[in-house]
Design a protein around this motif. Structure first.
Motif, PDB file in Angstrom:
ATOM      1  N   SER A 116       0.846  -1.185   0.000  1.00 18.32           N
ATOM      2  CA  SER A 116       0.000   0.000   0.000  1.00 18.32           C
ATOM      3  C   SER A 116       0.879   1.230   0.000  1.00 18.32           C
ATOM      4  O   SER A 116       2.066   1.150   0.360  1.00 18.32           O
ATOM      5  N   GLY A 117       0.301   2.350  -0.426  1.00 15.13           N
ATOM      6  CA  GLY A 117       0.992   3.615  -0.271  1.00 15.13           C
ATOM      7  C   GLY A 117       1.513   4.265  -1.524  1.00 15.13           C
ATOM      8  O   GLY A 117       2.098   5.337  -1.449  1.00 15.13           O
ATOM      9  N   GLY A 118       1.352   3.669  -2.677  1.00 14.49           N
ATOM     10  CA  GLY A 118       1.822   4.324  -3.887  1.00 14.49           C
ATOM     11  C   GLY A 118       0.972   5.526  -4.240  1.00 14.49           C
ATOM     12  O   GLY A 118      -0.007   5.840  -3.570  1.00 14.49           O
ATOM     13  N   GLY A 119       1.365   6.208  -5.304  1.00 13.99           N
ATOM     14  CA  GLY A 119       0.591   7.358  -5.755  1.00 13.99           C
ATOM     15  C   GLY A 119       1.415   8.302  -6.579  1.00 13.99           C
ATOM     16  O   GLY A 119       2.506   7.949  -7.054  1.00 13.99           O
ATOM     17  N   SER A 120       0.895   9.506  -6.745  1.00 13.41           N
ATOM     18  CA  SER A 120       1.560  10.533  -7.531  1.00 13.41           C
ATOM     19  C   SER A 120       1.986  11.670  -6.628  1.00 13.41           C
ATOM     20  O   SER A 120       1.260  12.047  -5.694  1.00 13.41           O
ATOM     21  N   VAL A 121       3.149  12.218  -6.932  1.00 12.12           N
ATOM     22  CA  VAL A 121       3.686  13.296  -6.111  1.00 12.12           C
ATOM     23  C   VAL A 121       4.559  14.178  -6.989  1.00 12.12           C
ATOM     24  O   VAL A 121       5.101  13.719  -8.016  1.00 12.12           O
ATOM     25  N   GLN A 122       4.699  15.424  -6.594  1.00 12.24           N
ATOM     26  CA  GLN A 122       5.580  16.332  -7.315  1.00 12.24           C
ATOM     27  C   GLN A 122       7.032  16.099  -6.914  1.00 12.24           C
ATOM     28  O   GLN A 122       7.300  15.590  -5.813  1.00 12.24           O
ATOM     29  N   PRO A 123       7.956  16.470  -7.778  1.00 12.47           N
ATOM     30  CA  PRO A 123       9.375  16.347  -7.409  1.00 12.47           C
ATOM     31  C   PRO A 123       9.658  17.057  -6.092  1.00 12.47           C
ATOM     32  O   PRO A 123       9.145  18.155  -5.844  1.00 12.47           O
ATOM     33  N   GLY A 124      10.458  16.397  -5.275  1.00 13.16           N
ATOM     34  CA  GLY A 124      10.761  16.927  -3.953  1.00 13.16           C
ATOM     35  C   GLY A 124       9.816  16.451  -2.871  1.00 13.16           C
ATOM     36  O   GLY A 124      10.090  16.665  -1.673  1.00 13.16           O
ATOM     37  N   GLY A 125       8.744  15.805  -3.268  1.00 11.82           N
ATOM     38  CA  GLY A 125       7.767  15.322  -2.304  1.00 11.82           C
ATOM     39  C   GLY A 125       8.159  14.002  -1.669  1.00 11.82           C
ATOM     40  O   GLY A 125       9.245  13.461  -1.927  1.00 11.82           O
ATOM     41  N   SER A 126       7.253  13.485  -0.847  1.00 17.31           N
ATOM     42  CA  SER A 126       7.505  12.251  -0.110  1.00 17.31           C
ATOM     43  C   SER A 126       6.336  11.287  -0.253  1.00 17.31           C
ATOM     44  O   SER A 126       5.187  11.701  -0.421  1.00 17.31           O
ATOM     45  N   LEU A 127       6.678  10.010  -0.185  1.00 15.19           N
ATOM     46  CA  LEU A 127       5.686   8.943  -0.125  1.00 15.19           C
ATOM     47  C   LEU A 127       6.210   7.852   0.791  1.00 15.19           C
ATOM     48  O   LEU A 127       7.430   7.697   0.945  1.00 15.19           O
ATOM     49  N   ARG A 128       5.266   7.098   1.345  1.00 10.14           N
ATOM     50  CA  ARG A 128       5.649   5.970   2.183  1.00 10.14           C
ATOM     51  C   ARG A 128       4.935   4.728   1.678  1.00 10.14           C
ATOM     52  O   ARG A 128       3.704   4.729   1.552  1.00 10.14           O
ATOM     53  N   LEU A 129       5.713   3.694   1.400  1.00 14.36           N
ATOM     54  CA  LEU A 129       5.164   2.414   0.984  1.00 14.36           C
ATOM     55  C   LEU A 129       5.204   1.440   2.155  1.00 14.36           C
ATOM     56  O   LEU A 129       6.163   1.440   2.931  1.00 14.36           O
ATOM     57  N   SER A 130       4.159   0.623   2.241  1.00 13.42           N
ATOM     58  CA  SER A 130       4.120  -0.394   3.288  1.00 13.42           C
ATOM     59  C   SER A 130       3.791  -1.743   2.671  1.00 13.42           C
ATOM     60  O   SER A 130       3.090  -1.820   1.656  1.00 13.42           O
ATOM     61  N   CYS A 131       4.285  -2.770   3.303  1.00 15.61           N
ATOM     62  CA  CYS A 131       4.039  -4.130   2.821  1.00 15.61           C
ATOM     63  C   CYS A 131       3.841  -5.037   4.030  1.00 15.61           C
ATOM     64  O   CYS A 131       4.664  -5.021   4.960  1.00 15.61           O
ATOM     65  N   ALA A 132       2.778  -5.804   3.981  1.00 15.71           N
ATOM     66  CA  ALA A 132       2.490  -6.749   5.053  1.00 15.71           C
ATOM     67  C   ALA A 132       2.525  -8.164   4.496  1.00 15.71           C
ATOM     68  O   ALA A 132       1.929  -8.444   3.456  1.00 15.71           O
ATOM     69  N   ALA A 133       3.238  -9.027   5.195  1.00 10.72           N
ATOM     70  CA  ALA A 133       3.358 -10.431   4.783  1.00 10.72           C
ATOM     71  C   ALA A 133       2.460 -11.301   5.639  1.00 10.72           C
ATOM     72  O   ALA A 133       2.311 -11.070   6.846  1.00 10.72           O
ATOM     73  N   SER A 174       8.600  -1.325   5.353  1.00 11.04           N
ATOM     74  CA  SER A 174       8.161  -0.052   4.813  1.00 11.04           C
ATOM     75  C   SER A 174       9.311   0.627   4.094  1.00 11.04           C
ATOM     76  O   SER A 174      10.487   0.322   4.339  1.00 11.04           O
ATOM     77  N   LEU A 175       8.948   1.539   3.216  1.00 11.73           N
ATOM     78  CA  LEU A 175       9.930   2.319   2.478  1.00 11.73           C
ATOM     79  C   LEU A 175       9.501   3.772   2.542  1.00 11.73           C
ATOM     80  O   LEU A 175       8.481   4.151   1.951  1.00 11.73           O
ATOM     81  N   GLN A 176      10.254   4.571   3.260  1.00 13.65           N
ATOM     82  CA  GLN A 176      10.010   6.006   3.331  1.00 13.65           C
ATOM     83  C   GLN A 176      10.825   6.670   2.237  1.00 13.65           C
ATOM     84  O   GLN A 176      12.053   6.544   2.216  1.00 13.65           O
ATOM     85  N   MET A 177      10.149   7.356   1.331  1.00 13.94           N
ATOM     86  CA  MET A 177      10.815   7.974   0.190  1.00 13.94           C
ATOM     87  C   MET A 177      10.678   9.486   0.286  1.00 13.94           C
ATOM     88  O   MET A 177       9.558  10.014   0.236  1.00 13.94           O
ATOM     89  N   ASN A 178      11.791  10.159   0.438  1.00 16.01           N
ATOM     90  CA  ASN A 178      11.820  11.619   0.537  1.00 16.01           C
ATOM     91  C   ASN A 178      12.568  12.198  -0.651  1.00 16.01           C
ATOM     92  O   ASN A 178      13.343  11.509  -1.316  1.00 16.01           O
ATOM     93  N   ARG A 179      12.338  13.461  -0.885  1.00 13.80           N
ATOM     94  CA  ARG A 179      13.015  14.184  -1.981  1.00 13.80           C
ATOM     95  C   ARG A 179      12.926  13.396  -3.281  1.00 13.80           C
ATOM     96  O   ARG A 179      13.929  13.167  -3.967  1.00 13.80           O
ATOM     97  N   LEU A 180      11.730  13.003  -3.598  1.00 13.32           N
ATOM     98  CA  LEU A 180      11.510  12.170  -4.785  1.00 13.32           C
ATOM     99  C   LEU A 180      11.855  12.921  -6.058  1.00 13.32           C
ATOM    100  O   LEU A 180      11.661  14.144  -6.153  1.00 13.32           O
ATOM    101  N   LYS A 181      12.356  12.159  -7.024  1.00  9.79           N
ATOM    102  CA  LYS A 181      12.755  12.701  -8.314  1.00  9.79           C
ATOM    103  C   LYS A 181      11.943  12.018  -9.426  1.00  9.79           C
ATOM    104  O   LYS A 181      11.463  10.905  -9.242  1.00  9.79           O
ATOM    105  N   PRO A 182      11.838  12.670 -10.565  1.00  7.96           N
ATOM    106  CA  PRO A 182      11.109  12.026 -11.680  1.00  7.96           C
ATOM    107  C   PRO A 182      11.666  10.646 -12.028  1.00  7.96           C
ATOM    108  O   PRO A 182      10.900   9.744 -12.398  1.00  7.96           O
ATOM    109  N   GLU A 183      12.964  10.470 -11.881  1.00 12.59           N
ATOM    110  CA  GLU A 183      13.558   9.165 -12.204  1.00 12.59           C
ATOM    111  C   GLU A 183      13.216   8.085 -11.189  1.00 12.59           C
ATOM    112  O   GLU A 183      13.554   6.918 -11.385  1.00 12.59           O
TER     113      GLU A 183
END
Length: 115
Positions: free
Chosen positions: A7-24, A79-88
């Protein structure tokens, strides 16, 4: 058998943050490795971050200093905390578990970084 739900994907502008989570779920286990891979259009799947049951987490050079991986063995989550996201960083992100000599993958969640 192990089932992974992300869970946790989506769209964000460059420089933004997202958090992904995974439950097994599905087995009583402590995974040897839990982590995240990603696959961008036209590219091979690549390791983003992995957290072994013992030892330090490992991150791809391209995300060091921006992403953080964390696992909870008791809850069987990663979980994966993603900060300062880039287009790549745009890709489908897959949760990954290695346990009992088998590899397990989540269904994938889209992360899009765009202005």
């Amino acid at each position: 058998q192990v089932q992974l739900v992300e869970s946790g994907g989506g769209s964000v502008q460059p420089g933004g943050s997202l958090r992904l989570s995974c439950a097994a779920s599905g087995s009583d286990f402590v995974a040897n490795i839990m982590g995240w891979f990603r696959q961008a259009p036209g590219k091979q799947r690549e390791m983003v971050a992995v957290a072994p049951s013992f030892g330090s987490a490992r991150l791809a050079d391209s995300v060091k200093g921006r992403f953080t991986v964390a696992r909870d063995n008791a809850k069987k989550t990663v979980s994966l905390q993603m900060n300062r996201l880039k287009p790549e960083d745009t890709a489908v992100y897959y949760c990954y578990v290695h346990w009992n000599a088998d590899d397990y993958w989540g269904q994938g969640t889209q992360v899009t970084v765009s202005s």
